[in-house]
Design a protein around this motif. Structure first.
Motif, PDB file in Angstrom:
ATOM      1  N   ASN A 116      25.374 -33.689  -1.686  1.00  0.00           N
ATOM      2  CA  ASN A 116      26.494 -33.666  -0.746  1.00  0.00           C
ATOM      3  C   ASN A 116      27.772 -33.135  -1.396  1.00  0.00           C
ATOM      4  O   ASN A 116      28.545 -32.416  -0.767  1.00  0.00           O
ATOM      5  N   PHE A 117      27.991 -33.497  -2.670  1.00  0.00           N
ATOM      6  CA  PHE A 117      29.164 -32.971  -3.369  1.00  0.00           C
ATOM      7  C   PHE A 117      29.049 -31.452  -3.526  1.00  0.00           C
ATOM      8  O   PHE A 117      30.020 -30.723  -3.329  1.00  0.00           O
ATOM      9  N   ASP A 154      29.757 -29.916  -0.075  1.00  0.00           N
ATOM     10  CA  ASP A 154      31.187 -29.912   0.247  1.00  0.00           C
ATOM     11  C   ASP A 154      31.922 -28.880  -0.598  1.00  0.00           C
ATOM     12  O   ASP A 154      32.845 -28.216  -0.116  1.00  0.00           O
ATOM     13  N   LEU A 164      23.955 -37.945  -3.186  1.00  0.00           N
ATOM     14  CA  LEU A 164      25.384 -37.846  -3.477  1.00  0.00           C
ATOM     15  C   LEU A 164      25.692 -36.506  -4.151  1.00  0.00           C
ATOM     16  O   LEU A 164      26.630 -35.802  -3.755  1.00  0.00           O
TER      17      LEU A 164
END
Lengths: 301, 305
Positions: free
Chosen positions: B288-289, B292, B285
């Protein structure tokens, strides 16, 4: 393309620096000590019996020829045709894959459309947060936690097995959550782009009801990129099903694949990998056909 | 914030060749970094990721237990002050194993991405820049690799190499070659037509110099984003394969193996599965943050704002 795939699968398992015959007679539990009392002559006989003494191109030609007739060879370990073993387990895997695909499409489209229609609202942020969780969540962990919560604690759903339709619910969610995240993100950006286009403004200007604008004009066009991903997802879910099947102790191709790999049963692995790759290529073909239906312009090309 | 700075800045400056050699390039990276920090989810992700990395690096100092010490009398102890995440069937401390498992997962993610990234970038740049038959042949082979969905290619490679942690990294890494190569090919094809590339060619620059000095820095942004997201995906795939028994082997404190250990005794000892899974989730997570966030921060369309 399919020929290329079968060549890839074939060479993957045949251009190894290891001798399958040697592997075959190796103790499958320790993986190191060859069984004592094996003479070179016995190994040669075995090699001939399995057809492994022929030149590689000949082996490949017969592999492709047989595969076209639905014969994927005999399993090294079980002495049964690979195609028969696949056919036995496939229905379970296909059912699970379709259920997982259904979950991703329904959940992904819903979240994506809601987020795309109201960009930068709380529902948009919530959907996209959920989507990031979706791509980050290990499916096997999600499956285990679902089992713990709904089967062991709440006793609402059966944990394992394939007895009832309800038994498919948790595996489908565990399998489909990841895909739904991908579909949601894509649908959102696709809807966002299309809602800003001129024909949407035109439709609104001529007084078409907003729901009709969304459903008839926006969605149909927004779906085009989504269809691609759904096609790709089918193949990924089918291989991902191997993990979900393990979590929920379901029958399916997992039994063949994992056992085949651990026991070095090459024909079995070869058949399994080839089969899924072919399904993957075919589902992409179906996607291309769907384009023509969704986008009439493609038909003229 | 100083801590976050250290974690994220090298990844930008490190991949942009020439950063620091010229003032404006450094300031571009600096501006992207400043933008990155204004994105709340990205900054949080980077901070969490940094904590996870530190926890993995300093694992032996953070716990009084050993990750492979068997203590049968202490099996299946629920989380307590002493065993923060309980103990497993051999009485091993789950918290300790989760800490050490972080070393494995982060390494696997990085090395697999590095394998796929280096080979893929080289192939993609060669195909995109030289075109012709080279391009044609490379893309055919890559198309074939792309015909294997997700985890399947890795499973096939593990099948031929045999299950082990090292082979797992190779298998997962090979799976990312095609993705990197496609990304690079597309971007190189586009960059080839830029005036500064044409100028460099006209001045007689050698192909690899042009690729390295002029093209690569200018298409680094999507590459960095893709690589970051790949690390997260690689960690997930590797944990999944280990969960199936096709990756790291027990008694390794790999998160996927720990999860599969806990599967049998879920009802009795939920903590054995819960915490390794949470660790995977938290790691992927946060990566991925960060990925992004980088996508937004490095987007040339918002550059300069």
């Amino acid at each position: 393309m399919l020929l290329g795939v079968s060549l890839a699968v074939f060479s993957m398992l045949h251009l190894l620096p290891v001798d399958p015959v040697e592997m075959l007679i190796m103790d499958s539990t320790t993986g190191t000590a060859p069984t004592s009392g094996v003479t070179d002559e016995m190994m040669d006989n075995l090699r001939r019996e399995l057809g492994l003494d022929r030149p590689l191109p000949v082996q490949f030609a017969s592999f492709v020829g047989n595969a076209l007739r639905g014969d994927l060879g005999m399993s090294f370990r079980n002495n049964r045709p690979v195609s028969e073993m696949l056919a036995e387990q496939l229905p379970y895997t296909i059912r699970l894959t379709l259920a997982g695909l259904g979950t991703s499409v329904v959940l992904g489209l819903t979240l994506g459309i809601l987020a795309g229609l109201r960009p930068n609202s709380w529902i948009d942020s919530a959907s996209m947060l959920l989507a990031t969780f979706g791509v980050s969540m290990p499916s096997f962990w999600l499956g285990l936690m679902l089992i713990y919560l709904f089967a062991l604690r709440l006793q609402a759903l059966p944990a394992l097995g394939v007895g009832s339709p309800q038994a498919l619910l948790m595996p489908a969610i565990a399998l489909g959550f990841h895909g739904s995240a991908i579909i949601a993100r894509l649908t959102r950006s696709s809807i966002l782009e299309i809602m800003g286009s001129e024909y949407i403004t035109t439709a609104r200007a001529k007084g078409v009801a907003e729901s009709f604008v969304v459903l008839r004009h926006a969605l149909r066009n927004a779906l085009i990129p989504v269809v691609t991903v759904v096609g790709l997802e089918f193949g990924s879910l089918m291989s991902g099903a191997v993990i979900t099947e393990t979590v929920f102790a379901r029958p399916g191709i997992r039994r063949l694949a994992v056992r085949g790999i651990l026991e070095k049963d090459f024909p079995l692995v070869q058949g399994f990998v080839l089969f899924i790759a072919v399904i993957y290529v075919l589902s992409n073909l179906i996607v291309d056909l769907c384009y023509a239906w969704l986008d009439p312009r493609i038909r003229f090309e | 914030m100083a801590a976050v700075e250290q974690g994220a800045a090298p990844s930008i400056a490190g991949v942009t060749p020439g950063a620091g050699r010229r003032v404006d390039e450094r300031s571009l990276a600096w501006m992207a970094f400043r933008r990155f920090l204004t994105i709340r989810s990205a900054a949080t992700g980077a901070a969490v990721l940094l904590l996870l990395v530190l926890a993995a690096v300093f694992a032996p100092y953070l716990t009084p237990f050993e990750y492979d010490k068997i203590a049968p009398t202490a099996a299946y102890e629920a989380p307590s002050r002493e065993h923060l995440m309980g103990t497993d069937k051999f009485g091993r401390d789950v918290f300790t194993r989760v800490l050490f498992g972080g070393r494995i997962s982060l390494t696997v993610g990085l090395i697999a991405t590095a394998i796929g990234g280096v080979v893929g970038v080289l192939l993609g740049m060669t195909a995109g820049y030289f075109g012709g038959l080279v391009d044609e042949a490379t893309m055919r082979v890559l198309d074939m690799m792309l015909a294997f969905p997700g985890i399947l290619l890795a499973m096939g490679i593990v099948a031929m190499l045999g299950p082990s942690l090292r082979n797992l990294m190779i298998a997962v890494g090979i799976g990312y070659i095609a993705g990197f190569a496609r990304l690079m090919r597309g971007n190189v094809l586009a960059a080839r037509r830029f005036d500064y590339v044409l100028a460099a060619e006209a001045l007689g620059g050698r192909s690899w110099t042009i690729l390295r000095r002029h093209i690569l820095p200018n298409i680094a942004a999507p590459l960095i984003v893709y690589a970051t997201l790949s690390v997260a995906a690689a960690i997930l795939t590797a944990a999944g394969l280990s969960f199936l028994g096709l990756g790291a082997q027990p008694p390794s404190p790999e998160w996927g193996i720990m999860l599969s250990d806990g599967r049998e005794t879920l009802n009795r000892a939920w903590w054995v599965s819960l915490f390794p899974g949470l660790a995977i989730l938290l790691t992927t997570l946060s990566i991925n943050f960060v990925g992004d966030g980088l996508r937004v921060a490095l987007d040339p369309r918002v550059r300069g704002r």
